[in-house]
Motif scaffolding. Structure first.
Motif, PDB file in Angstrom:
ATOM      1  N   SER A  85      -0.948   3.321 -15.632  1.00 43.26           N
ATOM      2  CA  SER A  85      -1.255   1.966 -16.103  1.00 43.26           C
ATOM      3  C   SER A  85      -1.457   1.013 -14.930  1.00 43.26           C
ATOM      4  N   GLN A  86      -0.631   1.174 -13.905  1.00 46.58           N
ATOM      5  CA  GLN A  86      -0.771   0.315 -12.727  1.00 46.58           C
ATOM      6  C   GLN A  86      -2.121   0.528 -12.063  1.00 46.58           C
ATOM      7  N   GLU A 136       4.909   7.108  -4.706  1.00 49.40           N
ATOM      8  CA  GLU A 136       3.541   7.614  -4.736  1.00 49.40           C
ATOM      9  C   GLU A 136       2.522   6.482  -4.878  1.00 49.40           C
ATOM     10  N   ILE A 137       2.780   5.567  -5.820  1.00 49.68           N
ATOM     11  CA  ILE A 137       1.825   4.492  -6.091  1.00 49.68           C
ATOM     12  C   ILE A 137       1.784   3.500  -4.934  1.00 49.68           C
ATOM     13  N   ARG A 138       2.924   3.290  -4.280  1.00 54.52           N
ATOM     14  CA  ARG A 138       2.933   2.382  -3.124  1.00 54.52           C
ATOM     15  C   ARG A 138       1.979   2.889  -2.050  1.00 54.52           C
ATOM     16  N   SER A 139       2.003   4.190  -1.806  1.00 55.19           N
ATOM     17  CA  SER A 139       1.121   4.784  -0.811  1.00 55.19           C
ATOM     18  C   SER A 139      -0.340   4.651  -1.215  1.00 55.19           C
ATOM     19  N   GLN A 140      -0.635   4.904  -2.478  1.00 56.22           N
ATOM     20  CA  GLN A 140      -2.009   4.770  -2.963  1.00 56.22           C
ATOM     21  C   GLN A 140      -2.482   3.322  -2.902  1.00 56.22           C
ATOM     22  N   LEU A 141      -1.594   2.410  -3.294  1.00 55.59           N
ATOM     23  CA  LEU A 141      -1.970   0.993  -3.291  1.00 55.59           C
ATOM     24  C   LEU A 141      -2.285   0.523  -1.876  1.00 55.59           C
ATOM     25  N   ARG A 142      -1.532   0.995  -0.915  1.00 53.39           N
ATOM     26  CA  ARG A 142      -1.778   0.617   0.475  1.00 53.39           C
ATOM     27  C   ARG A 142      -3.182   1.042   0.912  1.00 53.39           C
ATOM     28  N   ARG A 143      -3.607   2.233   0.500  1.00 54.84           N
ATOM     29  CA  ARG A 143      -4.950   2.694   0.859  1.00 54.84           C
ATOM     30  C   ARG A 143      -6.035   1.830   0.208  1.00 54.84           C
ATOM     31  N   HIS A 170       9.955  -9.092  -4.668  1.00 55.70           N
ATOM     32  CA  HIS A 170      11.318  -9.323  -4.171  1.00 55.70           C
ATOM     33  C   HIS A 170      11.858  -8.071  -3.501  1.00 55.70           C
ATOM     34  N   ASP A 171      11.012  -7.026  -3.442  1.00 52.62           N
ATOM     35  CA  ASP A 171      11.420  -5.760  -2.836  1.00 52.62           C
ATOM     36  C   ASP A 171      10.992  -5.737  -1.373  1.00 52.62           C
ATOM     37  N   PRO A 172      11.939  -5.698  -0.433  1.00 50.05           N
ATOM     38  CA  PRO A 172      11.564  -5.746   0.990  1.00 50.05           C
ATOM     39  C   PRO A 172      10.746  -4.542   1.422  1.00 50.05           C
ATOM     40  N   LEU A 173      10.983  -3.363   0.817  1.00 50.81           N
ATOM     41  CA  LEU A 173      10.226  -2.185   1.219  1.00 50.81           C
ATOM     42  C   LEU A 173       8.764  -2.313   0.806  1.00 50.81           C
ATOM     43  N   ASP A 174       8.513  -2.806  -0.417  1.00 48.87           N
ATOM     44  CA  ASP A 174       7.136  -3.048  -0.839  1.00 48.87           C
ATOM     45  C   ASP A 174       6.446  -3.995   0.137  1.00 48.87           C
ATOM     46  N   ALA A 175       7.145  -5.065   0.503  1.00 51.32           N
ATOM     47  CA  ALA A 175       6.560  -6.053   1.405  1.00 51.32           C
ATOM     48  C   ALA A 175       6.287  -5.454   2.781  1.00 51.32           C
ATOM     49  N   MET A 176       7.252  -4.682   3.316  1.00 51.17           N
ATOM     50  CA  MET A 176       7.102  -4.120   4.656  1.00 51.17           C
ATOM     51  C   MET A 176       5.961  -3.105   4.722  1.00 51.17           C
ATOM     52  N   VAL A 177       5.795  -2.312   3.644  1.00 50.42           N
ATOM     53  CA  VAL A 177       4.786  -1.259   3.652  1.00 50.42           C
ATOM     54  C   VAL A 177       3.393  -1.801   3.348  1.00 50.42           C
ATOM     55  N   LEU A 178       3.296  -2.743   2.421  1.00 45.09           N
ATOM     56  CA  LEU A 178       1.991  -3.168   1.922  1.00 45.09           C
ATOM     57  C   LEU A 178       1.394  -4.352   2.683  1.00 45.09           C
ATOM     58  N   ALA A 179       2.231  -5.206   3.263  1.00 43.99           N
ATOM     59  CA  ALA A 179       1.739  -6.480   3.800  1.00 43.99           C
ATOM     60  C   ALA A 179       1.512  -6.432   5.307  1.00 43.99           C
TER      61      ALA A 179
END
Length: 343
Positions: free
Chosen positions: A135-136, A167-174, A188-197
Motif C-alpha cells: 500500500s505504501q 525493506e521499504i525504507r531502503s526502497q524509498l531511499r532509492r 518522529h523516527d530518528p532512523l527514518d530521518a537519518m537514512v532518508l534525509a
C-alpha cells in the motif's frame, strides 16, 4: 532553491514559526516530538491548512495563493488514503486523471509506475488485498506519477511492522534519490530521518531548535529531545580550558573550550560501581538508581543525583553488581569518552 517557504500560523497556545528551504533533489526531514508542528507545516505546504502569514515559493513561483488541486505537489499520507473501491492501477491513475490526462494514457503511465515500485503483479488488487508495504508503494507511485515538483511525505513508514519497514525504507531511499524535485519528510523516527534525509530540521514547540546534516545533528545535539533521539546524555555547563562544570559535577575533558558549552557522552560510556572505586578517577559522582529497563541487548540504568544520566551495561554486570532501583552507586566517565562544543 526549489522550495522556499516562510510558514507562520497562530493558534490558541501554539505558534508555528518556520523558515524552510529545499534544493532540487534534496530530502529535508522535519523531526520533532508530537505537537511540535511538523504535520501542520506539511499541511500548510500542501494547501490543506490556510497560511496565516508568510509565503511558499516553488521553482520561483508563488504557491501559497494557488488552489490546493492546482499545486504541483505529490503527497503520501501516514495511512496512505488509497481509494478502497479502486484497484492499485486505478489508484495511481487517479492523480493523472485529475491533472487532465486521458483515461487510457493515465492507466498506461500508472502501469509504468507500478512496475517501477515492483507491483506489476498487483495492478488489479484493491487496497484491502495489499500488505502495508505494498500500500505504501502504491501511494508513493500515485504521488510521483503526476511528476510533482514538491513531494510531501507524512510519516510514510509509521504504519509498517519492523521487518517491512526495513525493506521499504531502503526502497524509498532509492526512489527519492531518483526524484529531482524538493522533498519534505515528516517523521518522529530518528532512523527514518537519518537514512532518508540529506538534511534535518528539528522543531520543538513550533520553532526550529537545530538543523544540519544527519551527522552534524547526531554529533552535536542541542536539546534534550535531540540527545534522546541520538542516544546521548547531554548537559549544559561552563567550560574552562579542559574542564566543564555541570551543576555540582566538574568534568575533565580532552577538548579545550571557554564559556557556555554542551557536554555529551553515550550511556555506554558510563561505568557503575557499588562502592567508591580505588584511586582518584576523574569524572566521578555518586548517584541513585531511579530505574532499570531492558535496552536492546543491554540494560539501561537511569541515574538520579547531581545530574540525571543513563548508563548502558550488560545483564551480567547488573547481576554481578546486584543493581536495583533505589540503590546508591558511583558513576564515572572517561575524559576520552566525552565530547564538548559551544552552547
Amino acid at each position: 532553491m526549489s522550495l522556499t517557504a516562510r510558514l507562520r500560523l497562530t493558534r490558541p497556545a501554539f505558534r508555528l514559526d518556520l523558515d524552510l528551504e529545499v534544493a532540487p533533489g534534496e530530502v529535508v526531514a522535519l523531526l520533532g516530538p508530537n505537537g511540535a508542528g511538523k504535520t501542520t507545516a506539511l499541511r500548510l505546504l500542501a494547501g490543506l491548512t490556510r497560511l496565516a502569514e508568510g509565503h511558499i515559493t516553488l521553482d520561483g513561483l508563488p504557491l501559497h495563493d494557488q488552489a490546493t488541486e492546482k499545486r504541483p505537489i505529490g503527497m503520501v499520507f501516514q495511512d496512505y488514503l488509497l481509494f478502497p473501491h479502486l484497484s492499485a492501477l486505478d489508484n495511481v491513475a487517479f492523480g493523472l486523471r485529475c491533472h487532465g490526462t486521458g483515461k487510457a494514457d493515465s492507466r498506461r503511465q500508472a502501469a509504468e509506475w507500478l512496475a517501477r515500485v515492483g507491483l506489476t503483479d498487483h495492478a488489479g488488487a484493491r487496497p484491502r488485498q495489499l500488505s502495508g508495504g505494498q500500500s505504501q508503494r502504491v501511494a508513493l507511485a500515485r504521488a510521483l506519477a503526476i511528476r510533482p515538483r514538491l513531494l510531501l511525505l507524512d510519516e510514510p513508514l509509521a504504519a509498517l511492522d519492523a521487518h517491512t519497514r526495513l525493506e521499504i525504507r531502503s526502497q524509498l531511499r532509492r526512489h527519492l534519490a531518483d526524484f529531482d524535485g524538493a522533498t519534505v519528510l515528516v517523521t518522529h523516527d530518528p532512523l527514518d530521518a537519518m537514512v532518508l534525509a540529506d538534511r534535518l530540521i528539528v522543531i520543538e514547540k513550533g520553532s526550529v531548535v537545530q538543523s544540519g546534516s544527519p551527522t552534524e545533528v547526531a554529533r552535536r545535539p542541542r536539546t534534550d529531545y535531540v540527545a534522546r533521539l541520538v542516544g546521548l546524555n547531554l548537559y549544559r555547563g561552563i567550560a574552562a580550558n579542559r574542564q566543564i562544570k555541570v551543576d555540582d559535577v566538574l568534568f575533565t575533558v580532552t577538548e579545550s573550550l571557554e564559556g557556555p558549552a554542551f557536554l555529551a557522552f553515550a550511556p555506554s560510556a558510563v561505568a557503575l560501581y557499588r562502592t567508591r572505586p580505588d584511586g582518584s578517577p576523574r569524572n566521578l559522582w555518586q548517584a541513585r538508581i531511579d530505574g532499570v529497563e531492558r535496552h536492546g541487548d543491554n540494560v539501561r540504568i537511569h541515574l538520579d543525583g547531581p545530574i540525571l544520566a543513563a548508563a548502558d551495561i550488560t545483564p551480567a554486570a547488573v547481576a554481578e553488581l546486584d543493581l536495583t532501583p533505589g540503590q546508591n552507586v558511583w558513576a564515572s566517565v572517561k575524559a576520552t569518552e566525552t565530547h564538548v562544543y559551544p552552547a
